[in-house]
Design a protein around this motif. Structure first.
Motif, PDB file in Angstrom:
ATOM      1  N   GLY A 114     -17.022  10.889 -10.812  1.00  0.00           N
ATOM      2  CA  GLY A 114     -17.360   9.479 -11.005  1.00  0.00           C
ATOM      3  C   GLY A 114     -16.884   8.563  -9.901  1.00  0.00           C
ATOM      4  N   ASP A 115     -17.243   7.295 -10.029  1.00  0.00           N
ATOM      5  CA  ASP A 115     -16.920   6.250  -9.052  1.00  0.00           C
ATOM      6  C   ASP A 115     -15.502   5.726  -9.312  1.00  0.00           C
ATOM      7  OD1 ASP A 115     -16.708   3.865  -7.546  1.00  0.00           O
ATOM      8  OD2 ASP A 115     -18.862   3.498  -7.692  1.00  0.00           O
ATOM      9  N   LEU A 116     -14.593   6.039  -8.416  1.00  0.00           N
ATOM     10  CA  LEU A 116     -13.200   5.628  -8.594  1.00  0.00           C
ATOM     11  C   LEU A 116     -12.999   4.133  -8.377  1.00  0.00           C
ATOM     12  CD1 LEU A 116     -11.326   8.615  -6.895  1.00  0.00           C
ATOM     13  CD2 LEU A 116     -11.430   8.083  -9.340  1.00  0.00           C
ATOM     14  N   GLU A 117     -13.834   3.527  -7.569  1.00  0.00           N
ATOM     15  CA  GLU A 117     -13.720   2.085  -7.318  1.00  0.00           C
ATOM     16  C   GLU A 117     -13.958   1.301  -8.611  1.00  0.00           C
ATOM     17  OE1 GLU A 117     -13.004   0.431  -4.553  1.00  0.00           O
ATOM     18  OE2 GLU A 117     -13.143   1.936  -2.949  1.00  0.00           O
ATOM     19  N   VAL A 118     -14.963   1.704  -9.369  1.00  0.00           N
ATOM     20  CA  VAL A 118     -15.263   1.045 -10.639  1.00  0.00           C
ATOM     21  C   VAL A 118     -14.111   1.230 -11.619  1.00  0.00           C
ATOM     22  CG1 VAL A 118     -16.818   1.031 -12.645  1.00  0.00           C
ATOM     23  CG2 VAL A 118     -17.754   1.256 -10.329  1.00  0.00           C
ATOM     24  N   LEU A 119     -13.604   2.450 -11.712  1.00  0.00           N
ATOM     25  CA  LEU A 119     -12.476   2.731 -12.597  1.00  0.00           C
ATOM     26  C   LEU A 119     -11.254   1.913 -12.205  1.00  0.00           C
ATOM     27  CD1 LEU A 119     -10.924   4.293 -14.764  1.00  0.00           C
ATOM     28  CD2 LEU A 119     -10.636   6.146 -13.109  1.00  0.00           C
ATOM     29  N   ALA A 120     -10.972   1.849 -10.923  1.00  0.00           N
ATOM     30  CA  ALA A 120      -9.781   1.134 -10.449  1.00  0.00           C
ATOM     31  C   ALA A 120      -9.832  -0.352 -10.806  1.00  0.00           C
ATOM     32  CB  ALA A 120      -9.634   1.307  -8.936  1.00  0.00           C
ATOM     33  N   ARG A 154      -2.360   0.981  -5.436  1.00  0.00           N
ATOM     34  CA  ARG A 154      -1.363   0.424  -4.533  1.00  0.00           C
ATOM     35  C   ARG A 154      -1.972  -0.712  -3.706  1.00  0.00           C
ATOM     36  NH1 ARG A 154       3.678   0.450  -5.331  1.00  0.00           N
ATOM     37  NH2 ARG A 154       4.227   0.557  -3.126  1.00  0.00           N
ATOM     38  N   GLU A 155      -3.233  -0.541  -3.318  1.00  0.00           N
ATOM     39  CA  GLU A 155      -3.928  -1.596  -2.579  1.00  0.00           C
ATOM     40  C   GLU A 155      -4.094  -2.854  -3.432  1.00  0.00           C
ATOM     41  OE1 GLU A 155      -7.625   0.003  -1.215  1.00  0.00           O
ATOM     42  OE2 GLU A 155      -6.660   1.530   0.055  1.00  0.00           O
ATOM     43  N   GLN A 156      -4.180  -2.668  -4.748  1.00  0.00           N
ATOM     44  CA  GLN A 156      -4.279  -3.809  -5.657  1.00  0.00           C
ATOM     45  C   GLN A 156      -2.927  -4.488  -5.861  1.00  0.00           C
ATOM     46  OE1 GLN A 156      -6.057  -2.732  -9.403  1.00  0.00           O
ATOM     47  NE2 GLN A 156      -7.891  -1.863  -8.466  1.00  0.00           N
ATOM     48  N   GLY A 157      -1.873  -3.853  -5.384  1.00  0.00           N
ATOM     49  CA  GLY A 157      -0.544  -4.426  -5.523  1.00  0.00           C
ATOM     50  C   GLY A 157       0.239  -3.956  -6.732  1.00  0.00           C
ATOM     51  N   LEU A 158      -0.246  -2.922  -7.424  1.00  0.00           N
ATOM     52  CA  LEU A 158       0.469  -2.420  -8.583  1.00  0.00           C
ATOM     53  C   LEU A 158       1.748  -1.700  -8.153  1.00  0.00           C
ATOM     54  CD1 LEU A 158      -2.298  -3.025  -9.906  1.00  0.00           C
ATOM     55  CD2 LEU A 158      -1.967  -0.973 -11.296  1.00  0.00           C
ATOM     56  N   THR A 159       2.777  -1.819  -8.980  1.00  0.00           N
ATOM     57  CA  THR A 159       4.039  -1.148  -8.710  1.00  0.00           C
ATOM     58  C   THR A 159       3.976   0.302  -9.181  1.00  0.00           C
ATOM     59  OG1 THR A 159       4.988  -1.718 -10.868  1.00  0.00           O
ATOM     60  CG2 THR A 159       5.268  -3.325  -9.071  1.00  0.00           C
ATOM     61  N   GLU A 160       4.971   1.090  -8.810  1.00  0.00           N
ATOM     62  CA  GLU A 160       5.031   2.488  -9.240  1.00  0.00           C
ATOM     63  C   GLU A 160       5.017   2.598 -10.767  1.00  0.00           C
ATOM     64  OE1 GLU A 160       5.085   5.355  -7.664  1.00  0.00           O
ATOM     65  OE2 GLU A 160       5.105   4.668  -5.586  1.00  0.00           O
ATOM     66  N   SER A 161       5.817   1.785 -11.421  1.00  0.00           N
ATOM     67  CA  SER A 161       5.899   1.855 -12.880  1.00  0.00           C
ATOM     68  C   SER A 161       4.588   1.428 -13.525  1.00  0.00           C
ATOM     69  CB  SER A 161       7.050   0.978 -13.391  1.00  0.00           C
ATOM     70  OG  SER A 161       6.854  -0.376 -13.044  1.00  0.00           O
ATOM     71  N   GLU A 162       3.907   0.458 -12.957  1.00  0.00           N
ATOM     72  CA  GLU A 162       2.616   0.020 -13.493  1.00  0.00           C
ATOM     73  C   GLU A 162       1.572   1.125 -13.339  1.00  0.00           C
ATOM     74  OE1 GLU A 162       2.745  -4.825 -12.810  1.00  0.00           O
ATOM     75  OE2 GLU A 162       2.196  -3.512 -11.135  1.00  0.00           O
ATOM     76  N   ILE A 163       1.601   1.823 -12.222  1.00  0.00           N
ATOM     77  CA  ILE A 163       0.656   2.924 -12.001  1.00  0.00           C
ATOM     78  C   ILE A 163       0.934   4.065 -12.961  1.00  0.00           C
ATOM     79  CG2 ILE A 163      -0.134   4.669 -10.347  1.00  0.00           C
ATOM     80  CD1 ILE A 163       0.390   2.629  -8.127  1.00  0.00           C
ATOM     81  N   ARG A 164       2.192   4.370 -13.203  1.00  0.00           N
ATOM     82  CA  ARG A 164       2.541   5.460 -14.120  1.00  0.00           C
ATOM     83  C   ARG A 164       2.048   5.207 -15.530  1.00  0.00           C
ATOM     84  NH1 ARG A 164       7.471   5.622 -11.165  1.00  0.00           N
ATOM     85  NH2 ARG A 164       8.505   4.323 -12.737  1.00  0.00           N
TER      86      ARG A 164
END
Length: 211
Positions: A114-120, A154-164
């Motif tokens: 699938g399209d990862l850009e849409v998911l992100a 990460r490009e969106q500015g999310l932190t490590e904990s937010e990504i987890r």
């Protein structure tokens, strides 16, 4: 007048053995629809027999989800999607089309189409589970998918904990499957259905409703 309690919705997309031409009920050999009942007794569980692993079945699964949301008393903060093997490929296409429709997505023993850009942009939580030496896909596809999605966050500015909180890569060693009686690590992906860490993650997610 008492308002009926809404139901959660779980759509689980089976692999090769569950395609429509394998016969009626062939999709029920996987453990995911059966194990899901242990997590919420107020949940409608759908396990459709797909036509393919591509756009056709992805669109059909989206329409099926929308139908149940429109015609049944569904708690839209608890709409879950899972895909195993080829069903995971289909599920990933859905995540590249309508990720906002679902609370979270679990992909097991598969690869991402699938399209990862849409998911992100939607930030729908995703859990990727696979064997280190999956005999059909290997683990490289999902490792690469994880890294690409991680980089987008990460490009969106999310932190490590937010990504987890919204992205998990779970690669299991050979021993995880052999200890449960599986000699083939791809079909052994069915073991994830009985794994409380994996399934508990999925059904523990609740979408924050926007006003």
């Amino acid at each position: 007048m008492t308002v009926p309690e809404p139901y959660a919705l779980f759509v689980t997309l089976p692999g090769w053995e569950g395609l429509y031409f394998q016969g009626v009920g062939a999709n029920m050999v996987e453990g995911f629809p059966h194990e899901a009942k242990k997590y919420n007794d107020k949940m409608i569980i759908l396990s459709p027999q797909l036509n393919d692993w591509g756009e056709t079945s992805a669109n059909m699964a989206i329409e099926l989800t929308e139908y149940f949301i429109a015609h049944y008393n569904i708690d839209t903060s608890r709409v879950y999607l899972h895909g195993m093997s080829g069903g995971g490929e289909t599920g990933s296409i859905i995540m590249g089309k309508r990720p906002e429709l679902y609370t979270a997505y679990l992909e097991t023993s598969s690869r991402w189409d699938g399209d990862l850009e849409v998911l992100a942009k939607a930030r729908t939580p995703v859990y990727l589970a696979i064997a280190e030496n999956d005999t059909y896909y290997g683990s490289g596809y999902l490792k690469n998918t994880y890294q690409q999605l991680y980089d987008l966050y990460r490009e969106q500015g999310l932190t490590e904990s937010e990504i987890r909180e919204i992205l998990v890569l779970d690669v299991r060693p050979d021993s995880y499957f052999t200890q449960q009686g599986y000699r083939d690590q791809h079909s052994g992906g069915n073991a994830f259905s009985a794994d409380k860490e994996v399934m508990g993650w999925l059904f523990g997610k609740v979408k924050q409703q926007t006003k």
